[in-house]
Design a protein around this motif. Structure first.
Motif, PDB file in Angstrom:
ATOM      1  N   ARG A  95       0.830  -1.212   0.000  1.00  0.00           N
ATOM      2  CA  ARG A  95       0.000   0.000   0.000  1.00  0.00           C
ATOM      3  C   ARG A  95       0.856   1.250   0.000  1.00  0.00           C
ATOM      4  NH1 ARG A  95      -5.460  -0.280   3.273  1.00  0.00           N
ATOM      5  NH2 ARG A  95      -5.250   1.907   2.797  1.00  0.00           N
ATOM      6  N   ILE A  96       1.904   1.259   0.800  1.00  0.00           N
ATOM      7  CA  ILE A  96       2.776   2.430   0.877  1.00  0.00           C
ATOM      8  C   ILE A  96       3.505   2.646  -0.443  1.00  0.00           C
ATOM      9  CG2 ILE A  96       4.864   3.348   1.975  1.00  0.00           C
ATOM     10  CD1 ILE A  96       3.845   2.057   4.586  1.00  0.00           C
ATOM     11  N   ILE A  97       4.079   1.601  -0.999  1.00  0.00           N
ATOM     12  CA  ILE A  97       4.802   1.728  -2.265  1.00  0.00           C
ATOM     13  C   ILE A  97       3.846   2.129  -3.386  1.00  0.00           C
ATOM     14  CG2 ILE A  97       6.047   0.415  -4.030  1.00  0.00           C
ATOM     15  CD1 ILE A  97       7.298  -1.181  -1.668  1.00  0.00           C
ATOM     16  N   GLY A  98       2.681   1.510  -3.449  1.00  0.00           N
ATOM     17  CA  GLY A  98       1.698   1.850  -4.477  1.00  0.00           C
ATOM     18  C   GLY A  98       1.233   3.289  -4.387  1.00  0.00           C
ATOM     19  N   ARG A  99       0.986   3.770  -3.181  1.00  0.00           N
ATOM     20  CA  ARG A  99       0.542   5.150  -3.012  1.00  0.00           C
ATOM     21  C   ARG A  99       1.627   6.138  -3.436  1.00  0.00           C
ATOM     22  NH1 ARG A  99      -1.570   5.529   2.331  1.00  0.00           N
ATOM     23  NH2 ARG A  99      -3.569   4.978   1.464  1.00  0.00           N
ATOM     24  N   PHE A 100       2.876   5.873  -3.049  1.00  0.00           N
ATOM     25  CA  PHE A 100       3.954   6.774  -3.430  1.00  0.00           C
ATOM     26  C   PHE A 100       4.183   6.767  -4.932  1.00  0.00           C
ATOM     27  CE2 PHE A 100       5.533   7.079   0.996  1.00  0.00           C
ATOM     28  CZ  PHE A 100       5.679   8.456   1.034  1.00  0.00           C
ATOM     29  N   LEU A 101       4.165   5.598  -5.566  1.00  0.00           N
ATOM     30  CA  LEU A 101       4.356   5.550  -7.012  1.00  0.00           C
ATOM     31  C   LEU A 101       3.242   6.282  -7.749  1.00  0.00           C
ATOM     32  CD1 LEU A 101       5.629   1.886  -7.534  1.00  0.00           C
ATOM     33  CD2 LEU A 101       6.943   4.008  -7.642  1.00  0.00           C
ATOM     34  N   SER A 102       2.026   6.105  -7.276  1.00  0.00           N
ATOM     35  CA  SER A 102       0.891   6.788  -7.892  1.00  0.00           C
ATOM     36  C   SER A 102       1.020   8.299  -7.766  1.00  0.00           C
ATOM     37  CB  SER A 102      -0.405   6.323  -7.240  1.00  0.00           C
ATOM     38  OG  SER A 102      -1.489   7.100  -7.663  1.00  0.00           O
ATOM     39  N   ASP A 103       1.383   8.769  -6.590  1.00  0.00           N
ATOM     40  CA  ASP A 103       1.513  10.212  -6.388  1.00  0.00           C
ATOM     41  C   ASP A 103       2.710  10.788  -7.119  1.00  0.00           C
ATOM     42  OD1 ASP A 103      -0.776  10.372  -4.951  1.00  0.00           O
ATOM     43  OD2 ASP A 103       0.189  10.463  -2.992  1.00  0.00           O
ATOM     44  N   GLN A 105       3.863   9.714  -9.978  1.00  0.00           N
ATOM     45  CA  GLN A 105       3.438   9.812 -11.375  1.00  0.00           C
ATOM     46  C   GLN A 105       2.510  10.992 -11.574  1.00  0.00           C
ATOM     47  OE1 GLN A 105       1.793   6.008 -12.357  1.00  0.00           O
ATOM     48  NE2 GLN A 105       3.787   5.112 -12.817  1.00  0.00           N
ATOM     49  N   THR A 106       1.600  11.210 -10.632  1.00  0.00           N
ATOM     50  CA  THR A 106       0.673  12.336 -10.732  1.00  0.00           C
ATOM     51  C   THR A 106       1.435  13.652 -10.706  1.00  0.00           C
ATOM     52  OG1 THR A 106      -1.023  11.052  -9.595  1.00  0.00           O
ATOM     53  CG2 THR A 106      -1.323  13.443  -9.675  1.00  0.00           C
ATOM     54  N   ILE A 107       2.398  13.773  -9.825  1.00  0.00           N
ATOM     55  CA  ILE A 107       3.179  15.000  -9.722  1.00  0.00           C
ATOM     56  C   ILE A 107       4.039  15.191 -10.979  1.00  0.00           C
ATOM     57  CG2 ILE A 107       5.087  16.097  -8.467  1.00  0.00           C
ATOM     58  CD1 ILE A 107       3.904  14.814  -5.914  1.00  0.00           C
ATOM     59  N   LYS A 108       4.602  14.102 -11.487  1.00  0.00           N
ATOM     60  CA  LYS A 108       5.462  14.190 -12.679  1.00  0.00           C
ATOM     61  C   LYS A 108       4.651  14.645 -13.888  1.00  0.00           C
ATOM     62  CE  LYS A 108       7.236  10.475 -14.742  1.00  0.00           C
ATOM     63  NZ  LYS A 108       8.067   9.262 -14.959  1.00  0.00           N
ATOM     64  N   PHE A 109       3.440  14.125 -14.062  1.00  0.00           N
ATOM     65  CA  PHE A 109       2.624  14.515 -15.201  1.00  0.00           C
ATOM     66  C   PHE A 109       2.037  15.912 -15.029  1.00  0.00           C
ATOM     67  CE2 PHE A 109       2.157   9.805 -15.901  1.00  0.00           C
ATOM     68  CZ  PHE A 109       2.923   9.796 -17.044  1.00  0.00           C
ATOM     69  N   ARG A 110       1.844  16.338 -13.791  1.00  0.00           N
ATOM     70  CA  ARG A 110       1.302  17.664 -13.527  1.00  0.00           C
ATOM     71  C   ARG A 110       2.319  18.755 -13.902  1.00  0.00           C
ATOM     72  NH1 ARG A 110      -0.222  18.445  -7.618  1.00  0.00           N
ATOM     73  NH2 ARG A 110      -1.287  16.508  -8.012  1.00  0.00           N
ATOM     74  N   LYS A 111       3.607  18.470 -13.749  1.00  0.00           N
ATOM     75  CA  LYS A 111       4.654  19.464 -14.021  1.00  0.00           C
ATOM     76  C   LYS A 111       4.885  19.646 -15.506  1.00  0.00           C
ATOM     77  CE  LYS A 111       7.086  19.172  -9.689  1.00  0.00           C
ATOM     78  NZ  LYS A 111       8.346  18.909  -8.996  1.00  0.00           N
ATOM     79  N   LYS A 112       4.492  18.683 -16.343  1.00  0.00           N
ATOM     80  CA  LYS A 112       4.730  18.801 -17.785  1.00  0.00           C
ATOM     81  C   LYS A 112       3.775  19.755 -18.439  1.00  0.00           C
ATOM     82  CE  LYS A 112       6.949  14.456 -18.659  1.00  0.00           C
ATOM     83  NZ  LYS A 112       6.948  13.224 -19.394  1.00  0.00           N
TER      84      LYS A 112
END
Length: 112
Positions: A95-103, A105-112
């Motif tokens: 759960r911890i790893i999945g949540r961090f990876l998801s966030d 990715q969200t932050i990385k795509f938001r900056k583009k």
């Protein structure tokens, strides 16, 4: 407002402000992961507690199971208790790893 809620809010607000400044967008992920860790660590106490109540023994690892009699019920109960503890830790880590990876990715795509 109840005094307990007021006390918790007075503690939480400065922590939330500092966490938001330090971690930014990852702050909600971090504190949700901490909440998950606390909740699942309490859940980890359940199998051991039930085993302690029923069997009267506390098991901490698979090596303790091997010391039990091969034909006794305690050996199999030990494997179940230790195995369920292990699986709860796997769930927590996932759960911890999945949540961090998801966030991330969200932050990385938001900056583009």
């Amino acid at each position: 407002m109840p005094p307990t809620k007021k006390l918790l809010q007075s503690i939480w607000e400065p922590i939330d402000a500092v966490g938001s400044v330090i971690l930014g967008d990852l702050w909600p992920t971090f504190y949700q992961s901490v909440q998950d860790a606390i909740a699942l660590s309490l859940l980890l106490r359940l199998p051991s507690g039930i085993g302690l109540l029923i069997i009267g023994k506390s098991y901490s690892g698979f090596d303790a199971c091997l010391r039990e009699s091969g034909w006794g019920v305690n050996r199999y109960a030990c494997f179940i208790i230790v195995g369920s503890d292990f699986l709860l830790w796997v769930v927590l880590a996932g759960r911890i790893i999945g949540r961090f990876l998801s966030d991330i990715q969200t932050i990385k795509f938001r900056k583009k």
